[in-house]
Design an enzyme around this catalytic site. Sequence first.
Site, PDB file in Angstrom:
ATOM      1  N   GLN A 115     -35.138 -61.440 -18.861  1.00 51.78           N
ATOM      2  CA  GLN A 115     -35.251 -60.782 -17.557  1.00 51.78           C
ATOM      3  C   GLN A 115     -36.720 -60.462 -17.300  1.00 51.78           C
ATOM      4  OE1 GLN A 115     -32.691 -60.383 -15.555  1.00 51.78           O
ATOM      5  NE2 GLN A 115     -30.900 -60.491 -16.876  1.00 51.78           N
ATOM      6  N   GLU A 147     -24.163 -69.504 -24.646  1.00 52.42           N
ATOM      7  CA  GLU A 147     -25.386 -69.878 -23.913  1.00 52.42           C
ATOM      8  C   GLU A 147     -25.644 -71.374 -24.099  1.00 52.42           C
ATOM      9  OE1 GLU A 147     -28.062 -68.512 -22.073  1.00 52.42           O
ATOM     10  OE2 GLU A 147     -28.943 -70.492 -22.314  1.00 52.42           O
ATOM     11  N   CYS A 179     -27.530 -62.413  -9.894  1.00 50.45           N
ATOM     12  CA  CYS A 179     -28.809 -62.407  -9.186  1.00 50.45           C
ATOM     13  C   CYS A 179     -28.666 -63.074  -7.828  1.00 50.45           C
ATOM     14  CB  CYS A 179     -29.886 -63.104 -10.026  1.00 50.45           C
ATOM     15  SG  CYS A 179     -29.434 -64.770 -10.477  1.00 50.45           S
TER      16      CYS A 179
HETATM   17  N1  SAH Z   1     -27.702 -62.370 -20.073  1.00 52.86           N
HETATM   18  C1  SAH Z   1     -29.005 -62.872 -20.344  1.00 52.86           C
HETATM   19  C2  SAH Z   1     -29.337 -64.186 -19.611  1.00 52.86           C
HETATM   20  C3  SAH Z   1     -28.999 -64.264 -18.161  1.00 52.86           C
HETATM   21  S1  SAH Z   1     -29.700 -65.624 -17.272  1.00 52.86           S
HETATM   22  C4  SAH Z   1     -30.067 -61.818 -20.055  1.00 52.86           C
HETATM   23  O1  SAH Z   1     -29.808 -60.793 -19.453  1.00 52.86           O
HETATM   24  O2  SAH Z   1     -31.218 -62.023 -20.466  1.00 52.86           O
HETATM   25  C5  SAH Z   1     -28.486 -66.841 -17.346  1.00 52.86           C
HETATM   26  C6  SAH Z   1     -28.449 -67.608 -18.642  1.00 52.86           C
HETATM   27  O3  SAH Z   1     -27.385 -68.551 -18.545  1.00 52.86           O
HETATM   28  C7  SAH Z   1     -29.680 -68.419 -18.986  1.00 52.86           C
HETATM   29  O4  SAH Z   1     -30.083 -68.106 -20.293  1.00 52.86           O
HETATM   30  C8  SAH Z   1     -29.224 -69.881 -18.901  1.00 52.86           C
HETATM   31  O5  SAH Z   1     -29.857 -70.711 -19.845  1.00 52.86           O
HETATM   32  C9  SAH Z   1     -27.763 -69.750 -19.200  1.00 52.86           C
HETATM   33  N2  SAH Z   1     -26.859 -70.783 -18.680  1.00 52.86           N
HETATM   34  C10 SAH Z   1     -26.993 -71.536 -17.571  1.00 52.86           C
HETATM   35  N3  SAH Z   1     -25.905 -72.293 -17.370  1.00 52.86           N
HETATM   36  C11 SAH Z   1     -25.044 -72.012 -18.400  1.00 52.86           C
HETATM   37  C12 SAH Z   1     -23.732 -72.451 -18.738  1.00 52.86           C
HETATM   38  N4  SAH Z   1     -23.099 -73.350 -18.001  1.00 52.86           N
HETATM   39  N5  SAH Z   1     -23.155 -71.929 -19.832  1.00 52.86           N
HETATM   40  C13 SAH Z   1     -23.795 -71.006 -20.597  1.00 52.86           C
HETATM   41  N6  SAH Z   1     -25.034 -70.565 -20.320  1.00 52.86           N
HETATM   42  C14 SAH Z   1     -25.649 -71.046 -19.234  1.00 52.86           C
END
Ligand code: SAH
Length: 455
Positions: free
Chosen positions: A281, A331, A406
């Site tokens: 973030q 992830e 977001c």
């Molecule tokens: N919860 C975390 C990340 C949120 S951002 C935090 O607060 O830091 C969204 C995340 O989803 C990113 O890390 C991205 O790489 C991942 N992502 C994107 N598409 C995805 C999918 N289909 N399955 C799992 N993760 C995914």
Amino acid sequence: MSDGSKFAELMITGYSHDGRGVGRIEGRVVFVPGTVKGEKVRVELGQVQKGILAGQLVEVLEPAIERINPPCPIFSSCGGCQLQHINYQTQLRIKKGIVEDALQRIGGFKDLVVQPVLGMEEPWGYRNKGHFRVEKRNGQISLGFYEEGSHNLVNQSCTHLFSPNVGELLSGLTDILNRSEPPIASSQSPGLRHIMIRESKEKGEILLVFILSGEISTKLREITREICNKYPKVVGVCANINPRSSGPILGNKTEIIYGKEAIEDNIGPYTFTISPHSFFQINNAQTAVLYAKAVEYAHLSGKETVLDAYCGIGTITLFLARQAKRVIGVETVPEAIRDAVKNAQRNKVANAEFIQGEAEKVMPALVKQGLKPQVVVVDPPRKGCGQPLLDSILLVRPARVVYISCNPATLARDLKYLAVGGYIVKEVQPVDMFPQTGHVECVILMTYCGSDKKK
Ligand code: SAH
């Protein structure tokens, strides 16, 4: 307008989903960036996109009291911020309105209460990451963002959103690049295309990533040496190779040129390792606020199994693990999963596990194997959750779903889907992760109410 003139006067009556002022001319919707609701403005009319006219502000004829002088001198040309011309308390009210509007219009939720947006005390200098485009035009190398809706690069955009150290580094980099003239990517030849900067808000350490369309040049190695001597806060310099000029900014291959390949930062009591590819973030202070809300909504007693879908480097996962029996993070990015495993170990969290894969595939597979989480947390990218993930939630019916979003539009779409499947929206809490911009982050609590409206 019907007389063919390019200029018009209009009243701004509201805001678009991304914070642009909205008015009407002869019944047609016009989006005018840089305006405030209640203002009378003169605009130059541009192109029509999806039935909406683009208006460029020429003059504010009757300014609103919420209008302020934007602190950043290049605000009107740089595409990085949308709301610097509006006082901060009003920015927060606008964002609440954007969430309410999406939930009503797209989600069909009529009387949902949206909590006031949790804002920052000092809404500047908060960004811990930025990528800047690098271009050479008329012999001059610039780095910055593109002007809103164009491919004109605005040099050294958005320094007000970064720390003074990053601002200094950006201007130093511009000087060094212009003096050393490394190959810059163009349609004819490979070279440097972007620069990514990550700063640890806890330690002040900076990671610099050169994103190249070709090989690492000797010049770039020399530049790295000069930067590291001059800016001791820079603890690592990497080169990322991305031959594609469209799509994601980062390519698959990353090489260390100097020092570390990742930085460390803290959120609350936890320390996280963050690699160039991993999502983190961008606003540390507000992330702590966001995660505290997410944990509060998860309402854990210590007995629950929790699924944390889209877990990045395992940040929320660790916060949840403190209060749950077991947490499983999912992830797609392999580097992020490696960081997540390391982060759990270094923070001595033993009840968090991580699975690399698409949440839309992993969760249905886990459910098939008999997993029955009591709480599911999702934090998807802007496109929202894939439907197979939402279907698995509806299949196992966790008591609580905590949705971090977001993008209010995809949030509203997904909440509607879960609501039809038997969930009710209990709380909607926007958190201002991106002051001065039109972006809004929300955390939502849904609970299962036991009646599937599809049946
Ligand atoms: N919860 C975390 C990340 C949120 S951002 C935090 O607060 O830091 C969204 C995340 O989803 C990113 O890390 C991205 O790489 C991942 N992502 C994107 N598409 C995805 C999918 N289909 N399955 C799992 N993760 C995914």
